[in-house]
Write an enzyme that holds these catalytic residues in place. Structure first.
Site, mmCIF file in Angstrom:
data_model
loop_
_atom_site.group_PDB
_atom_site.id
_atom_site.type_symbol
_atom_site.label_atom_id
_atom_site.label_comp_id
_atom_site.label_asym_id
_atom_site.label_seq_id
_atom_site.Cartn_x
_atom_site.Cartn_y
_atom_site.Cartn_z
ATOM 1 N N ASN A 399 38.746 45.285 39.804
ATOM 2 C CA ASN A 399 37.363 44.800 39.813
ATOM 3 C C ASN A 399 37.048 44.070 41.114
ATOM 4 O O ASN A 399 36.406 44.618 41.998
ATOM 5 C CB ASN A 399 37.119 43.882 38.605
ATOM 6 C CG ASN A 399 35.644 43.688 38.306
ATOM 7 O OD1 ASN A 399 34.836 43.564 39.209
ATOM 8 N ND2 ASN A 399 35.291 43.649 37.031
ATOM 9 N N ASP A 400 37.508 42.837 41.241
ATOM 10 C CA ASP A 400 37.130 42.022 42.395
ATOM 11 C C ASP A 400 37.595 42.613 43.719
ATOM 12 O O ASP A 400 36.928 42.439 44.739
ATOM 13 C CB ASP A 400 37.689 40.604 42.238
ATOM 14 C CG ASP A 400 37.179 39.935 40.965
ATOM 15 O OD1 ASP A 400 35.978 40.088 40.666
ATOM 16 O OD2 ASP A 400 37.976 39.289 40.270
#
Length: 475
Positions: A399-400
């Site tokens: 994700n990040d």
């Protein structure tokens, strides 16, 4: 036995050699397993040599403690899942720091017990030998750093385990933290100058432990790989200092090696997060910025059958694993899917971000466990130029580390962090359980991009569906 001290020192030298060679072999996934064995043998040699020291006392109690520790480590090592390995590493870091702090405490209390104050104010031990200034300074330094590593690592463990909120902040927190550290240092200076009162020793350790807690509480989850490697360096440094106090060569060398390796790893992790080492030590980790950019568009779902067809007829596919893959234990299914693509002539690579997962090397370990060849695994700097020529990027659980806001939104808490340029691929397929945010708690602009499609579901189940759909194309 006049030859015994020489034999013990030779064993310590052999242990140190095995530590260094083992660490060198751990630098490559191909030889890491053997490196762990070499280092383990070195530790065994060092422990056996220590038992042979002529002035060693309480061997029975030490043996019981060693057996209990080995049993607990063996049991936990066999039972802990790979997803829980980061918190296990944090806990072990803390135990090492706590052991160093305990050695420092015993030495300081021992000096206090043995010391007598003469009329002229000098302090000497009961046997007539004065505790050297250097020895006192190193005992205090080792105790301070070890206590900070111990309490800080426990907080890191609790955060990774989900027992604490990700961040805890209050106004003026940095100032309060610095005041606590300054008070601990001042008490340490007093101890190093020979003011060895029991109340002073107790206050010193309380403040050191408190600083470790307060230093770690404001840290956001996205920065946890940096924190783990930082406390690893702290633990090694503390052990080395206490090794000088005990005049134990094995502790000095092992602590120095671990401290140096941890420091280098911390610098690498900080660079990967685009943070200076000073910011890592004293900054507000994972702090939220101002108002984040509004993200236009909507997440567009895709079915497993369509995703499988898209990748089956692609020329280049890059797979980007993240913590979600670890949670789902999907690495074996993902590798099976990659093998089917390779059999169809698709060029497949795996892209690894330096801080993907919850500790350094987390994804590399998972892929190695699944049997992915090392030559198919590329790091961020090598793979990023290839994304524009990639037909499909398959993101599973990351994700990040693939969030374009890190490049475009100064208000984002991850702004400036180098990311995998997945958004530059022609098509992006994201395997995700739902529409929630990542560990940093922010929306991912990649999921709303025109070239991105969302394959919702558990990582292992989604990978299994992709495998099944790909197999139907060959029948």
């Amino acid at each position: 036995m006049a030859w015994l001290p020489t034999l013990i020192k030779a064993c310590y030298f052999l242990a140190a050699l095995l530590f260094i060679l083992g660490l060198k072999r751990m630098s490559s996934p191909r030889t890491a397993r053997g490196g762990i064995v070499w280092a383990g043998v070195g530790m065994l040699v060092a422990v056996l040599a220590t038992f042979a020291l002529p002035d060693m006392h309480n061997r029975g109690l030490i043996l019981v403690a060693v057996l209990l520790g080995v049993s607990a480590a063996w049991w936990s090592g066999r039972r802990v899942a790979m997803t829980a390995m980061p918190q296990m590493v944090a806990l072990y870091n803390g135990m090492g720091g706590g052991a160093a702090a305990a050695i420092g405490a015993v030495e300081l209390i021992g000096y206090a017990n043995r010391s007598i104050t003469l009329l002229d104010g000098d302090r000497f031990t009961a046997d007539g030998a004065a505790p050297g200034t250097a020895q006192l300074v190193l005992a205090v330094l080792g105790a301070l750093i070890g206590a900070v590593s111990f309490s800080g690592s426990l907080i890191a463990f609790a955060k990774l385990q989900g027992w604490l909120d990700r961040r805890f902040v209050f106004p003026g927190q940095r100032t309060v933290n610095m005041l606590v550290l300054a008070a601990a240092v001042l008490l340490g200076v007093a101890l190093a100058c020979g003011q060895l009162g029991f109340a002073l020793i107790a206050a010193f350790f309380v403040l050191a432990l408190l600083f470790g807690l307060m230093m770690t509480l404001p840290i956001g989850g996205a920065d946890m790989p940096v924190v783990i490697s930082l406390y690893n360096a702290f633990t090694g440094l503390a052990v080395a200092f206490e090794g000088f106090v005990l005049q134990n060569e094995a502790m000095i060398i092992a602590g120095t090696v671990v401290g140096a390796a941890g420091t280098l790893l911390t610098q690498l992790m900080a660079k990967a997060m685009n943070r200076s080492l000073g910011n890592v030590l004293f900054g507000s980790f994972g702090a939220a910025g101002g108002a984040a950019q509004a993200i236009d568009g909507a997440q567009k779902p895709i079915e497993a059958a369509d995703a499988a067809v898209m990748m089956a007829y692609a020329e280049r596919v890059v797979i980007v694993p993240g913590y979600g893959m670890a949670v789902a234990q999907a690495q074996h299914k993902v590798w099976e899917f990659a093998q089917l693509l390779i059999a169809r002539g698709v060029k497949v690579k795996f892209a690894i971000h330096p801080v993907a997962g919850r500790m350094p090397g987390h994804m590399n370990v998972l892929l190695a466990e699944a049997g992915v060849p090392y030559d198919l695994i590329a790091d961020m700097d090598d793979i990023n130029p290839e994304f524009p020529a990639t037909d499909v990027a398959l993101v599973i659980g990351a994700n990040d580390v693939v969030n374009p806001l890190a490049k475009t939104d100064p208000a984002s808490p991850i702004y400036g962090m180098p990311i995998l340029d997945v958004a530059d691929a022609r098509q992006v397929i994201v395997v995700k359980r739902g529409k929630g945010t990542g560990f940093a708690g922010i929306e991912n602009a990649l999921f709303y991009a025109d070239n991105a499609r969302m394959l919702y579901g558990d990582g292992q189940a989604a990978a299994g569906q992709l495998v099944a759909e790909l197999k139907t194309l060959d029948t």
